[in-house]
Design a protein around this motif. Structure first.
Motif, PDB file in Angstrom:
ATOM      1  N   SER A 165      45.583  53.946  60.265  1.00 25.15           N
ATOM      2  CA  SER A 165      46.512  52.840  60.010  1.00 25.15           C
ATOM      3  C   SER A 165      45.779  51.634  59.449  1.00 25.15           C
ATOM      4  N   LEU A 166      44.616  51.323  59.998  1.00 27.89           N
ATOM      5  CA  LEU A 166      43.842  50.185  59.495  1.00 27.89           C
ATOM      6  C   LEU A 166      43.459  50.388  58.035  1.00 27.89           C
ATOM      7  N   VAL A 167      42.904  51.549  57.726  1.00 27.94           N
ATOM      8  CA  VAL A 167      42.469  51.802  56.351  1.00 27.94           C
ATOM      9  C   VAL A 167      43.649  51.727  55.398  1.00 27.94           C
ATOM     10  N   ARG A 168      44.784  52.324  55.772  1.00 28.37           N
ATOM     11  CA  ARG A 168      45.968  52.295  54.918  1.00 28.37           C
ATOM     12  C   ARG A 168      46.422  50.872  54.627  1.00 28.37           C
ATOM     13  N   GLU A 169      46.512  50.038  55.684  1.00 27.58           N
ATOM     14  CA  GLU A 169      47.030  48.679  55.517  1.00 27.58           C
ATOM     15  C   GLU A 169      46.048  47.781  54.764  1.00 27.58           C
ATOM     16  N   ILE A 170      44.759  47.949  55.023  1.00 24.98           N
ATOM     17  CA  ILE A 170      43.759  47.121  54.356  1.00 24.98           C
ATOM     18  C   ILE A 170      43.703  47.434  52.861  1.00 24.98           C
ATOM     19  N   VAL A 171      43.738  48.708  52.530  1.00 26.05           N
ATOM     20  CA  VAL A 171      43.702  49.097  51.120  1.00 26.05           C
ATOM     21  C   VAL A 171      44.978  48.646  50.408  1.00 26.05           C
ATOM     22  N   ARG A 172      46.119  48.797  51.066  1.00 25.15           N
ATOM     23  CA  ARG A 172      47.384  48.344  50.479  1.00 25.15           C
ATOM     24  C   ARG A 172      47.345  46.840  50.209  1.00 25.15           C
ATOM     25  N   ASP A 173      46.836  46.064  51.178  1.00 27.25           N
ATOM     26  CA  ASP A 173      46.786  44.605  51.010  1.00 27.25           C
ATOM     27  C   ASP A 173      45.846  44.205  49.881  1.00 27.25           C
ATOM     28  N   ALA A 174      44.748  44.939  49.726  1.00 24.86           N
ATOM     29  CA  ALA A 174      43.768  44.592  48.688  1.00 24.86           C
ATOM     30  C   ALA A 174      44.347  44.735  47.293  1.00 24.86           C
ATOM     31  N   GLY A 175      45.365  45.577  47.134  1.00 31.35           N
ATOM     32  CA  GLY A 175      45.929  45.816  45.822  1.00 31.35           C
ATOM     33  C   GLY A 175      47.098  44.932  45.454  1.00 31.35           C
ATOM     34  N   ARG A 176      47.374  43.914  46.253  1.00 35.64           N
ATOM     35  CA  ARG A 176      48.505  43.039  45.956  1.00 35.64           C
ATOM     36  C   ARG A 176      48.097  41.575  46.082  1.00 35.64           C
ATOM     37  N   GLU A 177      48.941  40.693  45.609  1.00 32.65           N
ATOM     38  CA  GLU A 177      48.713  39.266  45.746  1.00 32.65           C
ATOM     39  C   GLU A 177      49.078  38.841  47.166  1.00 32.65           C
ATOM     40  N   SER A 178      48.117  38.315  47.905  1.00 34.94           N
ATOM     41  CA  SER A 178      48.372  37.857  49.274  1.00 34.94           C
ATOM     42  C   SER A 178      47.243  36.938  49.690  1.00 34.94           C
ATOM     43  N   ALA A 179      47.358  36.417  50.911  1.00 33.38           N
ATOM     44  CA  ALA A 179      46.288  35.579  51.462  1.00 33.38           C
ATOM     45  C   ALA A 179      45.144  36.419  51.997  1.00 33.38           C
ATOM     46  N   HIS A 180      45.340  37.748  52.068  1.00 30.73           N
ATOM     47  CA  HIS A 180      44.328  38.675  52.567  1.00 30.73           C
ATOM     48  C   HIS A 180      43.845  38.259  53.956  1.00 30.73           C
ATOM     49  N   ASP A 181      44.802  37.887  54.780  1.00 32.93           N
ATOM     50  CA  ASP A 181      44.540  37.433  56.143  1.00 32.93           C
ATOM     51  C   ASP A 181      45.221  38.407  57.108  1.00 32.93           C
ATOM     52  N   PHE A 182      44.602  38.657  58.263  1.00 27.76           N
ATOM     53  CA  PHE A 182      45.187  39.625  59.189  1.00 27.76           C
ATOM     54  C   PHE A 182      46.548  39.186  59.697  1.00 27.76           C
ATOM     55  N   GLY A 183      46.705  37.918  60.003  1.00 28.06           N
ATOM     56  CA  GLY A 183      47.974  37.455  60.525  1.00 28.06           C
ATOM     57  C   GLY A 183      49.070  37.471  59.483  1.00 28.06           C
ATOM     58  N   LYS A 184      48.941  36.600  58.492  1.00 29.53           N
ATOM     59  CA  LYS A 184      50.022  36.404  57.523  1.00 29.53           C
ATOM     60  C   LYS A 184      50.156  37.549  56.525  1.00 29.53           C
TER      61      LYS A 184
END
Length: 412
Positions: free
Chosen positions: A206-225
């Motif tokens: 789950s961690l790897v899936r969510e981290i990789v997904r977040d890296a590929g989009r525009e975001s704050a790249h923060d665990f909370g938000k």
């Protein structure tokens, strides 16, 4: 036993703790006299039996790296370690863009270790926690992610991620640092919010899936938000009630004690909590010790008993570290780090004094934080005249005077 890996996030700038963080990372700021803030999270994992820890660093990390290298040596022969991991720019010439990006840039640590569960914990808080109990909850719930949480006053909502849960403990809402007016309060207490502690357990996939997904989009790249605020909507994210956690030797008064020491005033008050006769946070719990680097210094020394001339070395309701010399001065409700010297006829109260500070004769100091290596000239007065203090030092809204590391103080 399950294979686990702890990732300790220790790369923040700590701007709100300035000037204490001008020359060091926030997790390296001294606390309680002889500890560093990071010692508390590392001790929690060590006492819980989780002995594979990677500390992700970035800003002004030299003193933090030195502290961990010298003070946190585990048995590599048994596969145990506490290792610092500096920003390596493995994904390109960029610093960490946020806490989630810090893990993304270091996903090789996870793939190399191949754990079943990954702990992602902050390094900036003071508390005791048996992490085994949180992991047990995570497994019982069949969670993809578990977030540790604690009730906090609604006035503090702008400092935290605010969580909503259903009766089963599953997360059904998340606000990242909302205003007091818009914060979701607890159903049974409108004066409190349920605040994220910034401590997470992930099932590795789950961690790897969510981290990789977040890296590929525009975001704050923060665990909370960025991670939690999205993940609870499509995955099994549960909330662990830290108030239910208990550790050996802990009294009822300390249960649920957790402090985010990211502000000068909170940092100061958390240190002052330690000097009470019956402290809310007890450093003297030998069944759940706080580990740190051991200084090679002689015992604290109190000299002169010349009561006729009021030259008596005394300390009351205080923590006095090794190597300190109270030479004919008096200390009351203070926390002194190693190698502090208080000279004759000086009186220090309600203060925090870092390593190798020398306080000259006839000084009066109260409600102050004096950073490392400061030489206070004889006859200096600090904490008695707010306007005079503001002209020379940093003074918080509550009146705490902060003197930076190595500052040259002009004689008065």
């Amino acid at each position: 036993m399950s294979r686990t890996l702890a990732l300790i996030l220790a790369g923040g700038e700590g701007r709100r703790l300035d000037p204490l963080t001008r020359d060091r990372a926030k997790p390296a700021v001294p606390f309680g006299g002889r500890y560093r803030i990071i010692d508390f999270v590392l001790s929690n994992f060590a006492n819980s039996g989780f002995l594979k820890m990677k500390v992700l660093t970035q800003y002004k990390s030299e003193s933090l790296n030195t502290h961990i290298t010298r003070g946190w040596r585990l048995s590599s022969q048994l596969g145990n370690y506490v290792e610092t991991v500096p920003a390596q720019m493995r994904t390109g010439p960029e610093w960490f863009k946020g806490s989630a990006d810090a893990v993304y840039q270091n996903l090789n640590l996870v793939t190399d270790e191949e754990p079943d569960f990954v702990f992602v914990f902050g390094a900036d808080n003071v508390y005791r926690m048996d992490v085994r109990q949180m992991l047990q909850f995570h497994r019982e719930m069949g969670a993809d992610c578990t977030v540790a949480a604690i009730p906090m006053p609604v006035e503090d909502a702008p400092q935290f991620g605010v969580i909503e849960v259903d009766r089963s403990g599953r997360m059904i809402g998340f606000q990242e640092k909302p205003s007091v007016e818009t914060a979701k309060t607890m159903p049974n207490d409108k004066t409190k919010i349920l605040a994220s502690m910034g401590n997470y357990i992930f099932t590795t996939d789950s961690l790897v899936r969510e981290i990789v997904r977040d890296a590929g989009r525009e975001s704050a790249h923060d665990f909370g938000k960025s991670i939690i605020a999205e993940m609870y909507q499509h995955s099994r994210v549960f909330v662990y009630d830290f108030a239910q956690n208990s550790v050996p030797g802990q009294g009822p008064k300390e249960r649920g004690y957790w402090r985010d020491v990211g502000l000068i005033d909170t940092y100061y008050q958390s240190n002052m909590d330690l000097v009470d006769v019956d402290p809310v946070f007890n450093l003297y719990n030998n069944r759940w010790p706080i580990y740190t680097f051991q200084h090679n210094q002689p015992p604290a020394k109190f000299v002169f008993a010349d009561r006729e001339h009021d030259r008596v070395g005394t300390a009351t309701d205080s923590l006095i570290s090794e190597g300190c010399v109270i030479s004919g001065g008096s200390v009351h409700r203070c926390v002194l780090s190693p190698q502090v010297r208080i000279n004759s006829y000086s009186h220090i109260e309600d203060s925090i004094v870092f390593e190798r500070v020398n306080v000259g004769r006839n000084c009066r100091i109260r409600r102050a934080i004096i950073d490392k290596g400061v030489d206070v000239p004889p006859g200096t007065t600090i904490g008695y005249d707010a306007e005079a203090d503001k002209r020379r030092f940093t003074v918080t809204e509550s009146g705490i005077v902060v003197i930076p590391k190595g500052m040259m103080i002009e004689p008065q």
